[in-house]
Design a protein around this motif. Structure first.
Motif, short mmCIF file in Angstrom:
data_model
loop_
_atom_site.label_atom_id
_atom_site.label_comp_id
_atom_site.label_asym_id
_atom_site.label_seq_id
_atom_site.Cartn_x
_atom_site.Cartn_y
_atom_site.Cartn_z
N ASP A 1 -0.47 -54.91 13.18
CA ASP A 1 -1.31 -56.11 13.19
C ASP A 1 -1.58 -56.52 14.64
OD1 ASP A 1 0.56 -58.09 14.26
OD2 ASP A 1 1.52 -58.11 12.30
N PRO A 2 -2.60 -57.35 14.86
CA PRO A 2 -3.00 -57.70 16.23
C PRO A 2 -1.93 -58.44 17.03
CG PRO A 2 -4.79 -58.13 14.70
CD PRO A 2 -3.60 -57.81 13.86
N LEU A 3 -1.16 -59.31 16.39
CA LEU A 3 -0.15 -60.05 17.14
C LEU A 3 0.90 -59.12 17.73
CD1 LEU A 3 0.37 -63.25 14.94
CD2 LEU A 3 -1.06 -62.94 16.96
N PHE A 4 1.29 -58.12 16.95
CA PHE A 4 2.22 -57.12 17.46
C PHE A 4 1.57 -56.31 18.58
CE2 PHE A 4 4.55 -52.96 16.86
CZ PHE A 4 5.73 -53.41 17.43
N ALA A 5 0.28 -56.02 18.43
CA ALA A 5 -0.43 -55.27 19.46
C ALA A 5 -0.47 -56.04 20.77
CB ALA A 5 -1.85 -54.95 18.99
N LEU A 6 -0.72 -57.36 20.69
CA LEU A 6 -0.80 -58.17 21.90
C LEU A 6 0.51 -58.13 22.69
CD1 LEU A 6 -2.77 -61.26 20.53
CD2 LEU A 6 -3.57 -59.64 22.26
N GLN A 7 1.63 -58.05 21.97
CA GLN A 7 2.93 -58.00 22.63
C GLN A 7 3.13 -56.69 23.39
OE1 GLN A 7 5.89 -58.66 19.58
NE2 GLN A 7 4.98 -60.59 18.94
N LYS A 8 2.42 -55.63 22.97
CA LYS A 8 2.66 -54.30 23.55
C LYS A 8 1.64 -53.90 24.62
CE LYS A 8 4.04 -51.15 20.55
NZ LYS A 8 4.11 -50.25 19.37
N LEU A 9 0.56 -54.67 24.74
CA LEU A 9 -0.53 -54.25 25.63
C LEU A 9 -0.10 -54.12 27.08
CD1 LEU A 9 -3.65 -56.20 24.28
CD2 LEU A 9 -3.14 -53.77 24.05
N ASP A 10 0.62 -55.10 27.58
CA ASP A 10 1.01 -55.07 29.00
C ASP A 10 1.95 -53.91 29.31
OD1 ASP A 10 -0.52 -57.25 29.68
OD2 ASP A 10 1.08 -58.69 29.33
N THR A 11 2.74 -53.52 28.33
CA THR A 11 3.68 -52.41 28.54
C THR A 11 2.99 -51.06 28.43
OG1 THR A 11 5.48 -53.74 27.62
CG2 THR A 11 5.83 -51.35 27.73
N LEU A 12 2.11 -50.92 27.43
CA LEU A 12 1.49 -49.61 27.15
C LEU A 12 0.25 -49.36 28.00
CD1 LEU A 12 1.79 -49.62 23.25
CD2 LEU A 12 3.27 -48.47 24.91
#
Length: 348
Positions: free
Chosen positions: A35-46
């Motif tokens: 889901d998008p909320l989980f994606a937002l948490q990973k963007l800066d790392t990935l």
């Protein structure tokens, strides 16, 4: 390597996309999210270069995610959804929100579809990776003043001048930006935007609602006149013919030209033959080389030829190829183009 992140609530789709994209030597799937909320948490790392995003997802829908993403951390995004069928409001909303490409996911047989359409999927990811999102998100109301009209529009007048625009990836937003800045009495325009069938009518209606000029999907035999922009129907070629002192458009089926239908080359070549120095051709953001040879023919016929500059393009492919061929007289920013073409060829 092109780093891709997949955001889809279907485990099957995530797995299939990961398998198909990850098998390419220049693509790495660096992460997936349900889901998008989980994606937002990973963007800066990935730090992905490209996102592939569904629309229907839990906690936050894909369009809301896309709008938030483009405001906070613009990343080239491909919308891959069963809701984004050709001509749908969802597809137009996705492009308006900043998606660089739309792929329609079938309701059933998704795995087989992904396998069969692998080449298109991979090509779209590669094109998206080259997109430049800097400055693309500005809405019409946030920019410089609209060019004021010189006088009232007389819709039944004819004109010897005509302006043609050709664009592809990134063109929907660039066209809105450009056309919304033109005065009601501007020179008549004809436009090819690479789009599938059943898509362009709604796109034209959207533009018509935010522009001072009339914008609509072209019909065979329509007159080109001041204050009107005619957009090639998706899946059909658009050309211009002369009828006495008037220009009329011709909408026809036929094989793809320069791998596209509608093709910018078809439109530009017709103007080289029928309008010569009374025409202006503008090649804008897009992938590939469609329009470059046609624009060169226009320049050789005496037309004014412009290309959108790299800094304001989402993808610089089409303008770059036209410049390489010597087809371009002036390279302009997206801000400059309306000023250049607003009253082209009109007598003061």
């Amino acid at each position: 390597m092109i780093k891709v992140m997949i955001v889809d609530d279907s485990a099957v789709v995530r797995s299939m996309l990961r398998e198909q994209l990850g098998s390419e030597p220049d693509i790495e799937v660096v992460g997936v999210a349900h889901d998008p909320l989980f994606a937002l948490q990973k963007l800066d790392t990935l730090c992905p270069d490209v996102l592939v995003v569904d629309v229907e997802m839990p906690r936050m829908d894909g369009l809301t995610f896309l709008r938030q993403l483009m405001q906070q951390k613009p990343i080239p995004t491909i919308v891959f959804s069963s809701l984004a069928e050709q001509g749908s409001a969802i597809a137009l909303d996705a492009m308006d929100a900043g998606a660089v490409a739309i792929l329609c996911k079938p309701g059933m047989g998704v795995g087989q579809f992904i396998q069969e359409q692998r080449a298109q999927l991979v090509q779209t990811v590669r094109q998206a990776a080259g997109a430049r999102l800097r400055g693309v998100g500005r809405r019409a109301a946030e920019s410089a003043l609209v060019i004021p009209p010189r006088n009232a529009l007389v819709v039944n007048q004819t004109t010897d001048a005509i302006v043609a625009l050709g664009t592809s990836t990134g063109g929907t937003r660039a066209l809105e930006y450009l056309l919304s800045r033109l005065p009601r009495d501007c020179t008549g325009l004809v436009i090819v935007q690479h789009m599938p069938a059943n898509f362009t009518r709604q796109f034209a209606e959207r533009l018509d609602a935010v522009c001072a000029i009339e914008v609509r999907e072209a019909r065979d035999g329509d007159r080109v006149m001041p204050g009107r922009a005619l957009i090639a129907p998706g899946g059909l070629h658009l050309s211009v013919r002369r009828n006495g002192a008037q220009y009329q458009v011709q909408v026809q089926d036929g094989p793809p030209v320069s791998r596209h239908k509608p093709s910018v080359d078809v439109l530009f070549r017709s103007l080289a033959q029928t309008a010569g120095r009374n025409a202006a051709g503008v090649i804008m953001t897009g992938m590939g080389d469609d329009g470059a040879r046609g624009l060169k023919a226009m320049r050789e016929a005496g037309a004014l030829t412009l290309a959108q500059d790299e800094a304001s393009c989402v993808v610089f492919g089409m303008p770059k190829e036209a410049i390489r061929l010597g087809a371009v007289e002036h390279v302009c920013s997206l801000d400059e183009i309306p000023l250049r073409i607003a009253h082209f060829g009109q007598k003061v």
